[in-house]
Design a protein around this motif. Structure first.
Motif, PDB file in Angstrom:
ATOM      1  N   LYS A 263     -33.528 -46.470 -37.181  1.00 13.32           N
ATOM      2  CA  LYS A 263     -34.712 -45.923 -37.259  1.00 13.32           C
ATOM      3  C   LYS A 263     -35.747 -45.053 -35.836  1.00 13.32           C
ATOM      4  CE  LYS A 263     -35.204 -47.775 -42.086  1.00 13.32           C
ATOM      5  NZ  LYS A 263     -35.373 -48.681 -42.651  1.00 13.32           N
ATOM      6  N   LEU A 264     -35.417 -44.749 -35.247  1.00 10.66           N
ATOM      7  CA  LEU A 264     -35.873 -44.847 -33.937  1.00 10.66           C
ATOM      8  C   LEU A 264     -36.001 -42.860 -33.408  1.00 10.66           C
ATOM      9  CD1 LEU A 264     -34.060 -47.249 -31.276  1.00 10.66           C
ATOM     10  CD2 LEU A 264     -36.367 -47.269 -32.944  1.00 10.66           C
ATOM     11  N   LEU A 265     -36.430 -43.037 -32.486  1.00  9.80           N
ATOM     12  CA  LEU A 265     -36.913 -41.194 -33.018  1.00  9.80           C
ATOM     13  C   LEU A 265     -36.267 -41.254 -31.400  1.00  9.80           C
ATOM     14  CD1 LEU A 265     -40.743 -41.293 -33.973  1.00  9.80           C
ATOM     15  CD2 LEU A 265     -39.029 -41.017 -35.003  1.00  9.80           C
ATOM     16  N   ASP A 266     -36.682 -39.473 -31.037  1.00 12.04           N
ATOM     17  CA  ASP A 266     -35.400 -38.913 -29.822  1.00 12.04           C
ATOM     18  C   ASP A 266     -37.102 -37.784 -29.720  1.00 12.04           C
ATOM     19  OD1 ASP A 266     -34.159 -37.584 -28.354  1.00 12.04           O
ATOM     20  OD2 ASP A 266     -32.459 -36.978 -29.023  1.00 12.04           O
ATOM     21  N   PRO A 267     -37.488 -38.448 -28.683  1.00 15.23           N
ATOM     22  CA  PRO A 267     -38.497 -37.326 -28.022  1.00 15.23           C
ATOM     23  C   PRO A 267     -37.729 -35.917 -27.573  1.00 15.23           C
ATOM     24  CG  PRO A 267     -38.238 -39.104 -26.617  1.00 15.23           C
ATOM     25  CD  PRO A 267     -37.172 -39.473 -27.548  1.00 15.23           C
ATOM     26  N   ARG A 268     -36.492 -35.629 -27.226  1.00 14.79           N
ATOM     27  CA  ARG A 268     -36.404 -34.945 -26.897  1.00 14.79           C
ATOM     28  C   ARG A 268     -36.276 -33.201 -27.591  1.00 14.79           C
ATOM     29  NH1 ARG A 268     -30.201 -37.433 -24.175  1.00 14.79           N
ATOM     30  NH2 ARG A 268     -31.261 -38.098 -26.647  1.00 14.79           N
ATOM     31  N   VAL A 269     -36.119 -34.119 -29.273  1.00 14.45           N
ATOM     32  CA  VAL A 269     -36.363 -32.871 -30.458  1.00 14.45           C
ATOM     33  C   VAL A 269     -38.019 -32.333 -30.166  1.00 14.45           C
ATOM     34  CG1 VAL A 269     -36.599 -32.461 -33.073  1.00 14.45           C
ATOM     35  CG2 VAL A 269     -34.988 -34.744 -31.542  1.00 14.45           C
ATOM     36  N   GLY A 270     -37.503 -31.183 -29.659  1.00 13.46           N
ATOM     37  CA  GLY A 270     -38.693 -29.434 -30.130  1.00 13.46           C
ATOM     38  C   GLY A 270     -39.159 -29.738 -28.469  1.00 13.46           C
ATOM     39  N   ARG A 271     -38.580 -30.396 -28.317  1.00 11.95           N
ATOM     40  CA  ARG A 271     -39.171 -30.147 -26.197  1.00 11.95           C
ATOM     41  C   ARG A 271     -38.073 -29.332 -25.489  1.00 11.95           C
ATOM     42  NH1 ARG A 271     -41.688 -34.818 -28.066  1.00 11.95           N
ATOM     43  NH2 ARG A 271     -43.608 -34.284 -28.046  1.00 11.95           N
ATOM     44  N   GLY A 272     -36.964 -30.011 -25.245  1.00 13.86           N
ATOM     45  CA  GLY A 272     -35.864 -29.653 -24.489  1.00 13.86           C
ATOM     46  C   GLY A 272     -34.240 -31.275 -24.305  1.00 13.86           C
ATOM     47  N   ILE A 273     -33.352 -29.677 -23.960  1.00 10.13           N
ATOM     48  CA  ILE A 273     -32.108 -30.237 -23.689  1.00 10.13           C
ATOM     49  C   ILE A 273     -31.777 -31.942 -22.631  1.00 10.13           C
ATOM     50  CG2 ILE A 273     -29.820 -30.307 -23.479  1.00 10.13           C
ATOM     51  CD1 ILE A 273     -30.284 -27.527 -24.876  1.00 10.13           C
ATOM     52  N   TYR A 274     -32.926 -31.535 -21.023  1.00 15.48           N
ATOM     53  CA  TYR A 274     -32.990 -32.857 -20.497  1.00 15.48           C
ATOM     54  C   TYR A 274     -31.254 -33.010 -20.009  1.00 15.48           C
ATOM     55  CZ  TYR A 274     -37.158 -32.579 -21.488  1.00 15.48           C
ATOM     56  OH  TYR A 274     -39.185 -31.946 -21.928  1.00 15.48           O
ATOM     57  N   ASN A 275     -30.639 -32.075 -19.197  1.00 15.11           N
ATOM     58  CA  ASN A 275     -29.322 -33.055 -18.980  1.00 15.11           C
ATOM     59  C   ASN A 275     -29.656 -33.425 -18.194  1.00 15.11           C
ATOM     60  OD1 ASN A 275     -28.140 -31.244 -20.904  1.00 15.11           O
ATOM     61  ND2 ASN A 275     -28.107 -29.340 -20.002  1.00 15.11           N
ATOM     62  N   THR A 276     -28.598 -34.312 -17.759  1.00 13.57           N
ATOM     63  CA  THR A 276     -28.557 -35.525 -16.666  1.00 13.57           C
ATOM     64  C   THR A 276     -27.047 -35.397 -16.253  1.00 13.57           C
ATOM     65  OG1 THR A 276     -28.148 -37.276 -18.158  1.00 13.57           O
ATOM     66  CG2 THR A 276     -30.177 -36.784 -17.761  1.00 13.57           C
ATOM     67  N   TYR A 277     -26.138 -35.027 -17.129  1.00 16.66           N
ATOM     68  CA  TYR A 277     -24.595 -35.259 -16.317  1.00 16.66           C
ATOM     69  C   TYR A 277     -24.217 -33.924 -16.208  1.00 16.66           C
ATOM     70  CZ  TYR A 277     -20.205 -36.752 -15.167  1.00 16.66           C
ATOM     71  OH  TYR A 277     -18.774 -36.269 -15.362  1.00 16.66           O
ATOM     72  N   ASN A 278     -23.245 -33.343 -15.449  1.00 12.48           N
ATOM     73  CA  ASN A 278     -22.772 -33.621 -14.754  1.00 12.48           C
ATOM     74  C   ASN A 278     -24.189 -33.127 -13.697  1.00 12.48           C
ATOM     75  OD1 ASN A 278     -21.660 -34.129 -11.535  1.00 12.48           O
ATOM     76  ND2 ASN A 278     -20.294 -34.327 -13.374  1.00 12.48           N
ATOM     77  N   ALA A 279     -24.795 -33.493 -12.373  1.00 13.22           N
ATOM     78  CA  ALA A 279     -26.107 -33.327 -12.192  1.00 13.22           C
ATOM     79  C   ALA A 279     -25.398 -32.028 -10.220  1.00 13.22           C
ATOM     80  CB  ALA A 279     -26.865 -34.611 -10.595  1.00 13.22           C
TER      81      ALA A 279
END
Length: 334
Positions: A263-279
């Protein structure tokens, strides 16, 4: 035109297989991998669709068939990604307040990366309150000793197997435990942290093994670790934050199941994907580093930080304990 049609058929066949494989209820890495590169498949199917329209004879039934199937693949893959764009309603409210703010840096540093100077520069520039480092061994621990004058509370679990982790905090860590939920030598850190407002939060930091030919052949252990943690969280009354390199993408079946149970929330929803890999490769990226939180928080800011030598970008998430939730929490007994 026959050669062109055959080429398009072969490319479309590959895209179709890559699209359909994740629908199988199978945990082998060769199946689960195709949940990851949906952005790449969107781009590929879009390019294919454009070239089909340009080069195919649209009076032929085969050409129309190719265009319809390619369009269906493009639409299907896009549906998974849309929630992580600005065109989708935010799952967590914004806040501009800076009271009771907590800034968390999540960083898979890459154990063999020796550019600690650049990483420490990021810490000094962005000044997070809490830092979780992943893939940190004893060498990294010694290199990061200089930040301990500011981050006086810490939990250390150095390992040379790519699954070591270190927690550094400006805020008091009242309680912390290193657990091995599923696999030996694959730890997670479970902590209770006291904010300057005297409010207590539960924080969980993890880095399960991915399904891959060099790690676990199947995703079973990763998925089980997420489910075990999720089930332990769904009755928590205190504010909860879960962050780390989950070796999974935000839109996968296993991550969605984790969210549903916890029941946790994902703050990325509605904001962006924020790809972290592969830099290191801009054309080959997806979001492996995550932060989920309970309803107690609002989002001040999410930021992917500059490159510092790792194969992952660090991500900085600023959350604020909302005024309403602070009042509710104050009435609870710890």
């Amino acid at each position: 035109m026959i050669d062109v049609e055959i080429t398009f058929l072969l490319i479309l066949f590959f895209l179709l297989i890559a699209t359909l494989l994740p629908l199988l209820q199978h945990r082998h890495w060769t199946v689960r991998f195709w949940e990851f590169p949906r952005l790449i498949l969107i781009f590929s199917s879009f390019i294919l669709l454009c070239t089909e329209i340009i080069f195919l004879d649209l009076s032929k039934e085969l050409s129309i068939f190719l265009i319809i199937v390619t369009s269906a693949i493009l639409l299907y893959q896009t549906i998974y990604i849309v929630p992580y764009t600005i065109f989708y309603p935010k799952e967590v409210e914004n806040t501009t307040e800076r009271n009771n703010l907590i800034k968390i840096m999540t960083a898979n540093v890459l154990m063999h990366n020796k550019n600690t100077k650049k990483f420490i520069e990021l810490i000094n520039k962005y000044d997070p309150d809490i830092i979780i480092t992943l893939e940190t061994n004893k060498w990294w621990e010694e290199e990061l000793a200089s930040i301990e004058s500011k981050y006086i509370y810490n939990v250390k679990c150095p390992l040379d197997n790519l699954y070591g982790m270190h927690l550094y905090s400006k805020f008091k860590i009242e309680f912390s435990e290193i657990k091995y939920l599923v696999e030996d030598k694959v730890p997670s850190i479970h902590s209770e942290i006291i904010l300057p407002s005297k409010q207590k939060i539960k924080a969980y930091f993890l880095h399960p093994k991915p399904p891959s030919p060099t790690e676990n052949e199947k995703s079973t252990n990763r998925d089980v670790e997420l489910i075990i943690l999720a089930k332990s969280l769904n009755e928590k009354e205190l504010p909860v934050i879960v962050t780390g390199d989950l070796n999974d993408v935000a839109w996968s079946r296993s991550t969605k199941t984790f969210k549903k149970i916890s029941k946790l929330l994902d703050p990325r929803v509605g904001r962006g994907i924020y790809n972290t890999y592969n830099a290191k490769y801009w054309f080959f990226r997806w979001p492996l580093d995550h932060l989920f939180h309970s309803k107690h928080f609002k989002v001040n800011k999410i930021e992917r930080l500059p490159y510092y030598g790792s194969d992952h970008f660090a991500i900085l998430t600023s959350l604020e304990l909302s005024t309403l939730q602070k009042k509710e929490i104050t009435t609870n007994e710890y």
